[in-house]
Design a protein around this motif. Structure first.
Motif, mmCIF file in Angstrom:
data_model
loop_
_atom_site.group_PDB
_atom_site.id
_atom_site.type_symbol
_atom_site.label_atom_id
_atom_site.label_comp_id
_atom_site.label_asym_id
_atom_site.label_seq_id
_atom_site.Cartn_x
_atom_site.Cartn_y
_atom_site.Cartn_z
ATOM 1 N N ALA A 222 37.310 -6.045 26.660
ATOM 2 C CA ALA A 222 38.307 -4.997 26.428
ATOM 3 C C ALA A 222 39.652 -5.445 26.993
ATOM 4 O O ALA A 222 39.727 -6.244 27.924
ATOM 5 C CB ALA A 222 37.871 -3.685 27.093
ATOM 6 N N GLY A 223 40.739 -4.930 26.404
ATOM 7 C CA GLY A 223 42.065 -5.176 26.954
ATOM 8 C C GLY A 223 42.718 -6.471 26.538
ATOM 9 O O GLY A 223 43.709 -6.889 27.153
ATOM 10 N N LEU A 224 42.224 -7.143 25.508
ATOM 11 C CA LEU A 224 42.882 -8.358 25.016
ATOM 12 C C LEU A 224 43.890 -7.991 23.932
ATOM 13 O O LEU A 224 43.862 -8.504 22.813
ATOM 14 C CB LEU A 224 41.838 -9.345 24.474
ATOM 15 N N SER A 225 44.800 -7.103 24.270
ATOM 16 C CA SER A 225 45.725 -6.563 23.273
ATOM 17 C C SER A 225 46.747 -7.587 22.796
ATOM 18 O O SER A 225 47.338 -7.438 21.733
ATOM 19 C CB SER A 225 46.463 -5.349 23.849
ATOM 20 N N GLY A 226 46.963 -8.641 23.565
ATOM 21 C CA GLY A 226 47.977 -9.618 23.175
ATOM 22 C C GLY A 226 47.502 -10.649 22.181
ATOM 23 O O GLY A 226 48.282 -11.539 21.812
ATOM 24 N N TYR A 227 46.262 -10.554 21.731
ATOM 25 C CA TYR A 227 45.704 -11.564 20.835
ATOM 26 C C TYR A 227 45.306 -10.926 19.510
ATOM 27 O O TYR A 227 44.661 -9.885 19.482
ATOM 28 C CB TYR A 227 44.489 -12.237 21.476
ATOM 29 N N ASP A 228 45.668 -11.603 18.427
ATOM 30 C CA ASP A 228 45.368 -11.089 17.094
ATOM 31 C C ASP A 228 43.882 -11.214 16.772
ATOM 32 O O ASP A 228 43.138 -11.947 17.430
ATOM 33 C CB ASP A 228 46.176 -11.855 16.042
ATOM 34 N N ASP A 229 43.484 -10.505 15.737
ATOM 35 C CA ASP A 229 42.136 -10.639 15.204
ATOM 36 C C ASP A 229 41.895 -12.095 14.803
ATOM 37 O O ASP A 229 42.758 -12.736 14.192
ATOM 38 C CB ASP A 229 41.973 -9.710 13.994
ATOM 39 N N ARG A 230 40.753 -12.654 15.171
ATOM 40 C CA ARG A 230 40.334 -14.019 14.861
ATOM 41 C C ARG A 230 41.142 -15.088 15.611
ATOM 42 O O ARG A 230 41.055 -16.274 15.283
ATOM 43 C CB ARG A 230 40.404 -14.295 13.349
ATOM 44 N N TRP A 231 41.881 -14.693 16.640
ATOM 45 C CA TRP A 231 42.705 -15.654 17.369
ATOM 46 C C TRP A 231 41.855 -16.755 18.022
ATOM 47 O O TRP A 231 42.232 -17.929 18.038
ATOM 48 C CB TRP A 231 43.514 -14.925 18.439
ATOM 49 N N PHE A 232 40.703 -16.389 18.556
ATOM 50 C CA PHE A 232 39.853 -17.359 19.255
ATOM 51 C C PHE A 232 38.789 -17.986 18.347
ATOM 52 O O PHE A 232 37.999 -18.819 18.811
ATOM 53 C CB PHE A 232 39.172 -16.684 20.451
ATOM 54 N N GLU A 233 38.760 -17.612 17.095
ATOM 55 C CA GLU A 233 37.757 -18.143 16.160
ATOM 56 C C GLU A 233 37.913 -19.656 16.030
ATOM 57 O O GLU A 233 39.020 -20.169 15.892
ATOM 58 C CB GLU A 233 37.928 -17.475 14.795
ATOM 59 N N LYS A 234 36.779 -20.385 16.082
ATOM 60 C CA LYS A 234 36.712 -21.844 16.048
ATOM 61 C C LYS A 234 37.231 -22.466 17.340
ATOM 62 O O LYS A 234 37.518 -23.663 17.393
ATOM 63 C CB LYS A 234 37.454 -22.426 14.842
ATOM 64 N N GLY A 235 37.311 -21.650 18.387
ATOM 65 C CA GLY A 235 37.762 -22.131 19.679
ATOM 66 C C GLY A 235 36.616 -22.527 20.583
ATOM 67 O O GLY A 235 35.465 -22.692 20.167
ATOM 68 N N ARG A 236 36.923 -22.641 21.861
ATOM 69 C CA ARG A 236 35.981 -23.140 22.867
ATOM 70 C C ARG A 236 35.717 -22.049 23.890
ATOM 71 O O ARG A 236 36.634 -21.358 24.326
ATOM 72 C CB ARG A 236 36.576 -24.377 23.538
ATOM 73 N N PHE A 237 34.449 -21.917 24.284
ATOM 74 C CA PHE A 237 34.020 -20.895 25.231
ATOM 75 C C PHE A 237 33.322 -21.611 26.387
ATOM 76 O O PHE A 237 32.299 -22.259 26.194
ATOM 77 C CB PHE A 237 33.070 -19.913 24.537
ATOM 78 N N GLU A 238 33.884 -21.517 27.596
ATOM 79 C CA GLU A 238 33.335 -22.228 28.750
ATOM 80 C C GLU A 238 33.037 -21.243 29.876
ATOM 81 O O GLU A 238 33.875 -20.408 30.216
ATOM 82 C CB GLU A 238 34.311 -23.285 29.251
ATOM 83 N N VAL A 239 31.853 -21.387 30.460
ATOM 84 C CA VAL A 239 31.465 -20.545 31.595
ATOM 85 C C VAL A 239 31.898 -21.246 32.878
ATOM 86 O O VAL A 239 31.583 -22.419 33.101
ATOM 87 C CB VAL A 239 29.947 -20.293 31.620
ATOM 88 N N ARG A 240 32.622 -20.528 33.733
ATOM 89 C CA ARG A 240 33.187 -21.126 34.946
ATOM 90 C C ARG A 240 32.378 -20.840 36.204
ATOM 91 O O ARG A 240 32.366 -21.647 37.132
ATOM 92 C CB ARG A 240 34.628 -20.638 35.127
ATOM 93 N N THR A 241 31.728 -19.688 36.296
ATOM 94 C CA THR A 241 30.987 -19.336 37.512
ATOM 95 C C THR A 241 29.614 -18.769 37.148
ATOM 96 O O THR A 241 29.337 -18.469 35.989
ATOM 97 C CB THR A 241 31.756 -18.292 38.350
ATOM 98 N N GLY A 242 28.766 -18.613 38.165
ATOM 99 C CA GLY A 242 27.441 -18.056 37.935
ATOM 100 C C GLY A 242 26.404 -19.115 37.602
ATOM 101 O O GLY A 242 26.679 -20.316 37.620
ATOM 102 N N ARG A 243 25.199 -18.687 37.294
ATOM 103 C CA ARG A 243 24.104 -19.616 36.981
ATOM 104 C C ARG A 243 24.390 -20.465 35.761
ATOM 105 O O ARG A 243 23.902 -21.579 35.642
ATOM 106 C CB ARG A 243 22.796 -18.844 36.749
ATOM 107 N N ALA A 244 25.195 -19.952 34.833
ATOM 108 C CA ALA A 244 25.495 -20.680 33.603
ATOM 109 C C ALA A 244 26.753 -21.520 33.710
ATOM 110 O O ALA A 244 27.245 -22.034 32.699
ATOM 111 C CB ALA A 244 25.627 -19.693 32.443
ATOM 112 N N ALA A 245 27.297 -21.689 34.917
ATOM 113 C CA ALA A 245 28.541 -22.429 35.101
ATOM 114 C C ALA A 245 28.451 -23.823 34.493
ATOM 115 O O ALA A 245 27.462 -24.539 34.680
ATOM 116 C CB ALA A 245 28.884 -22.521 36.580
ATOM 117 N N GLY A 246 29.490 -24.210 33.752
ATOM 118 C CA GLY A 246 29.527 -25.519 33.117
ATOM 119 C C GLY A 246 29.070 -25.537 31.679
ATOM 120 O O GLY A 246 29.336 -26.503 30.955
ATOM 121 N N LEU A 247 28.401 -24.485 31.218
ATOM 122 C CA LEU A 247 27.947 -24.444 29.835
ATOM 123 C C LEU A 247 29.118 -24.141 28.909
ATOM 124 O O LEU A 247 30.014 -23.367 29.238
ATOM 125 C CB LEU A 247 26.845 -23.399 29.656
#
Length: 297
Positions: A187-212
């Motif tokens: 929620a609250g990503l008002s500054g980004y258009d629809d599909r702005w992150f599509e075909k982008g990269r998703f990286e986990v920084r903390t927690g058990r999944a860090a680095g994925l």
């Protein structure tokens, strides 16, 4: 025994030997793990090779020429060494592997027999089998460039040269809602258009999944200013609410996207004016004037 140090050659020629195999696995996150088939721990090159740690290597098959040296490692899944969760998370995919033959009575007498990467890892019944691929494996990859309309660079690489840390092109946020380790809602990503992150990269920084890291398949702006980000493939370990992630803007490789979204057209690596398939089917027509000029009806 070509390439073995003289001390190891003398030891092998002596008849009675005290040999063991040692493997060092360096994961992409920088963690180094050492394993040996000896009955006690060994240490050299700043690595402690653990005995009974769950991994054993078979004999290494080596050859001359460009054939890929290969072997296989196998063992039990153990909570203090190689865990099923880490394998599922892909932490061992492409990890660097080095293998030595060692005189366990004097670890200074040793020879590096194998260097390569981990290939396919299979899990079954609380155990695993991992393929070891030699350095020549890299020669099996397609090389060179092809001519096509869309850009062949990866967003942010040395050919693209776009700075992904520029404001408006990446967002670091805590996970708010996750579904099946694949769909995330913010929620609250008002500054980004629809599909702005599509075909982008998703990286986990903390927690058990860090680095994925995952590739973003869809990014939809839902009612209530909520961005729903869907990955192409579920992460091996599901991030939990509160874990920090980094979401990067995506590029569909089209020239208009490069020019309008990223203002980076000077570094566009495609060929947008290359003739299409219809041009390949064209043929000369004798009934018309073919002087290269435009034709007006």
């Amino acid at each position: 025994m070509t390439g073995y140090p003289q001390a190891l050659k003398d030891h092998l020629a002596g008849g009675a030997t005290t040999l063991a195999r040692c493997l060092a696995v360096t994961r992409k996150d920088g963690m180094v793990l050492g394993f040996t088939d000896h009955d006690r721990d060994l240490a050299f090159e700043g690595i402690v090779f653990r005995a009974g740690s769950g991994l054993t290597a078979k004999a290494i098959q080596q050859s001359t020429g460009l054939a890929v040296d290969n072997s296989e490692a196998f063992g039990a899944l153990k909570s203090d060494a190689i865990t099923e969760a880490d394998i599922l998370a892909g932490r061992y995919d492409g990890a660097e592997v080095r293998g030595w033959i060692v005189n366990w009575a004097d670890v200074g007498v040793r020879a590096l027999q194998f260097r390569g990467t981990l290939g396919e890892v299979l899990r079954k019944g609380g155990a695993f089998n991992a393929e070891l691929r030699g350095l020549a494996e890299g020669l099996n990859q397609p090389q060179g460039l092809i001519y096509h309309a869309r850009c062949s660079a990866v967003l942010g690489d040395g050919r693209c040269r776009f700075d992904q840390n520029r404001p408006g092109y990446a967002e670091e946020r805590a996970v708010e809602e996750v579904e099946g380790a694949r769909v995330f809602r913010f929620a609250g990503l008002s500054g980004y258009d629809d599909r702005w992150f599509e075909k982008g990269r998703f990286e986990v920084r903390t927690g058990r999944a860090a680095g994925l890291v995952g590739a973003i398949k869809n990014d939809r702006l839902r009612e209530g200013d909520v961005h729903e980000v869907e990955l192409w493939q579920a992460l091996g370990i599901a991030p939990e609410p509160g874990d920090m992630v980094r979401i990067e803007a995506g590029c569909d490789k089209r020239p208009d996207t490069c020019r309008l979204k990223f203002a980076n057209y000077d570094n566009f690596r495609g060929f947008p004016d290359i003739p299409g398939e219809d041009w390949l089917m064209s043929y000369p027509v004798g009934a018309a004037v073919n002087d290269g000029g435009s034709r007006r009806g």
